[in-house]
Design an enzyme around this catalytic site. Structure first.
Site, PDB file in Angstrom:
ATOM      1  N   GLN A  11       0.975  -1.092  -0.239  1.00 15.72           N
ATOM      2  CA  GLN A  11       0.081   0.125   0.200  1.00 15.72           C
ATOM      3  C   GLN A  11       0.902   1.331   0.012  1.00 15.72           C
ATOM      4  OE1 GLN A  11      -2.895   0.126   3.260  1.00 15.72           O
ATOM      5  NE2 GLN A  11      -3.528   2.273   2.853  1.00 15.72           N
ATOM      6  N   LEU A  12       1.846   1.332   0.959  1.00 22.78           N
ATOM      7  CA  LEU A  12       2.799   2.589   0.996  1.00 22.78           C
ATOM      8  C   LEU A  12       3.710   2.476  -0.313  1.00 22.78           C
ATOM      9  CD1 LEU A  12       3.166   3.282   4.692  1.00 22.78           C
ATOM     10  CD2 LEU A  12       1.283   3.924   3.107  1.00 22.78           C
ATOM     11  N   ASP A  31      10.221  -7.234  -3.435  1.00 26.93           N
ATOM     12  CA  ASP A  31       8.816  -7.598  -3.129  1.00 26.93           C
ATOM     13  C   ASP A  31       8.788  -9.017  -3.497  1.00 26.93           C
ATOM     14  OD1 ASP A  31       6.147  -6.116  -2.428  1.00 26.93           O
ATOM     15  OD2 ASP A  31       5.903  -7.830  -2.923  1.00 26.93           O
ATOM     16  N   ASP A  48      11.787 -13.510  -1.495  1.00 27.70           N
ATOM     17  CA  ASP A  48      11.337 -13.616   0.107  1.00 27.70           C
ATOM     18  C   ASP A  48      12.692 -13.199   0.989  1.00 27.70           C
ATOM     19  OD1 ASP A  48      10.953 -14.294   2.721  1.00 27.70           O
ATOM     20  OD2 ASP A  48       9.470 -16.149   2.019  1.00 27.70           O
ATOM     21  N   SER A 108       4.711   1.263  13.683  1.00 30.24           N
ATOM     22  CA  SER A 108       3.150   1.549  13.756  1.00 30.24           C
ATOM     23  C   SER A 108       2.726   2.175  14.737  1.00 30.24           C
ATOM     24  CB  SER A 108       2.367   0.020  13.666  1.00 30.24           C
ATOM     25  OG  SER A 108       0.928   0.218  13.779  1.00 30.24           O
ATOM     26  N   HIS A 110       0.250   1.064  16.225  1.00 37.11           N
ATOM     27  CA  HIS A 110      -0.311  -0.036  17.147  1.00 37.11           C
ATOM     28  C   HIS A 110       0.935  -0.588  18.320  1.00 37.11           C
ATOM     29  CE1 HIS A 110      -4.149   0.028  14.853  1.00 37.11           C
ATOM     30  NE2 HIS A 110      -3.145   0.228  13.747  1.00 37.11           N
ATOM     31  N   TYR A 133       0.249  -8.038  16.031  1.00 42.92           N
ATOM     32  CA  TYR A 133       0.742  -7.009  15.003  1.00 42.92           C
ATOM     33  C   TYR A 133       1.716  -6.056  15.652  1.00 42.92           C
ATOM     34  CZ  TYR A 133       1.315  -3.256  11.519  1.00 42.92           C
ATOM     35  OH  TYR A 133       1.643  -2.399  10.816  1.00 42.92           O
ATOM     36  N   SER A 162      -2.248   6.786  10.504  1.00 41.96           N
ATOM     37  CA  SER A 162      -3.254   6.353   9.415  1.00 41.96           C
ATOM     38  C   SER A 162      -2.872   6.857   8.109  1.00 41.96           C
ATOM     39  CB  SER A 162      -4.635   6.640   9.637  1.00 41.96           C
ATOM     40  OG  SER A 162      -4.977   6.176  10.788  1.00 41.96           O
ATOM     41  N   ARG A 171     -11.393   8.821  14.010  1.00 41.26           N
ATOM     42  CA  ARG A 171     -10.122   8.605  14.406  1.00 41.26           C
ATOM     43  C   ARG A 171      -8.889   9.297  13.632  1.00 41.26           C
ATOM     44  NH1 ARG A 171      -6.481   4.151  13.262  1.00 41.26           N
ATOM     45  NH2 ARG A 171      -5.042   3.577  14.803  1.00 41.26           N
TER      46      ARG A 171
END
Length: 253
Positions: A11-12, A31, A48, A108, A110, A133, A162, A171
C-alpha cells in the site's frame, strides 16, 4: 544514496516508488510478488526476505533501506513471526554484511494502541501494543536499537498512524498521515544527519493529534497537511465506539 525499498508492491510502496524515482534516487524495489519497474531508473528484486541470498541480491551496493515489507494487519502469530520477525532479522544481518549505513523501518501506532483516545503521548511513554501485529513492531524497534548499539547501523522507526490519501473516519482526525507528508518524512528520515537510532511519529500536523513529534522535527520534518481540513466531511460518521488509540485493532478480541 543508493536506496532499497522493501514491500515495494504494498500500500505504501506503490505510493512512494514513483515519488522516490522522480527525486532521482537510485532505487531497487523488492517484493515477494512480481512487480514491474515504474521507471527505467528503478531495478527490481523478487523474492522472500527470509532467504539470505535474496537479501544479498537486494542489498548489494546499497547505502540505505526503507523497510516497508511484512504483515501489516492482525494475523495468526506464526505468520507474524515469519514475516515481521524472521524476515526483519535476515534483513538486518544482510545490512551488516553489506555495510548499509541506515535503515528506516515502518513501525506502527499499534505499538501504543491501548492508550485511551485523547491521551497525549511522547516517545518516552511505555509501549502498550493492541495486538500481535503491534507487538511485532516492538520487536522491530528493538532490532533497530540493537543493530545501532552493537553494529553502528543508523535507524529511524516511523510509528505510522493512518497513511491515507485523506482521512475517512473520526479517529483519523488525530492519526492521519497524508501522502505528501509521508514522502517528506521518509526523505528526512533517509537524509537527515544523525548518528543514532530513534523512533518518530508518522503523523501529519493534525490539530487533534495525540502525539508529540518533537523528535521528527529534529530530523527537519515540517508537515503541512492537517486532517482538520476534512473534519466537516466526516463529522457525521460514527466512530464505532472505539475508546483506544488503536481503533479496531484495540477493539478486537
Amino acid at each position: 544514496m543508493s536506496l532499497v525499498l522493501t514491500g515495494a508492491g504494498g500500500q505504501l510502496g506503490v505510493v512512494l516508488r514513483p515519488r522516490l524515482v522522480a527525486r532521482g534516487i537510485p532505487l531497487r524495489a523488492v517484493d515477494i510478488a512480481p512487480i514491474t519497474p515504474v521507471d527505467p531508473r528503478e531495478t527490481t528484486v523478487i523474492g522472500d526476505l527470509r532467504d539470505p541470498a535474496i537479501v544479498d541480491q537486494a542489498l548489494h551496493g546499497a547505502t540505505a533501506v526503507l523497510h516497508l515489507a511484512g504483515t501489516s494487519v492482525e494475523r495468526p502469530l506464526p505468520e507474524i513471526i515469519e514475516n515481521n520477525l524472521v524476515a526483519l532479522h535476515a534483513l538486518y544481518e544482510g545490512a551488516r554484511r553489506h555495510n548499509v549505513q541506515r535503515i528506516v523501518f515502518a513501525s506502527s501506532n499499534h505499538t501504543i494502541g491501548m492508550y485511551q483516545v485523547g491521551h497525549r503521548l511522547g516517545l518516552s511513554d511505555p509501549y502498550r501494543p493492541d495486538g500481535l501485529y503491534g507487538l511485532s513492531k516492538l520487536w522491530g524497534e528493538g532490532m533497530g536499537r540493537l543493530y545501532w548499539d552493537k553494529y553502528g547501523i543508523e535507524g529511524v522507526a516511523l510509528r505510522i498512524g493512518s497513511a491515507l490519501p485523506r482521512p475517512t473516519e473520526a479517529r483519523h482526525l488525530s492519526t492521519w498521515l497524508g501522502h505528501e507528508d509521508l514522502e517528506h518524512l521518509v526523505m528526512q528520515s533517509l537524509t537527515a544527519p544523525i548518528s543514532d537510532y530513534r523512533p518518530v511519529w508518522g503523523v501529519s500536523a493534525n490539530t487533534r493529534s495525540w502525539w508529540n513529534n518533537a523528535e521528527a522535527a529534529e530530523l527537519g520534518y515540517r508537515p503541512t497537511q492537517n486532517a482538520e481540513d476534512f473534519a466537516t466531511e466526516i463529522a457525521d460518521v460514527p466512530d464505532a465506539g472505539w475508546d483506544c488509540q488503536g481503533g479496531a485493532f484495540a477493539a478486537a478480541r
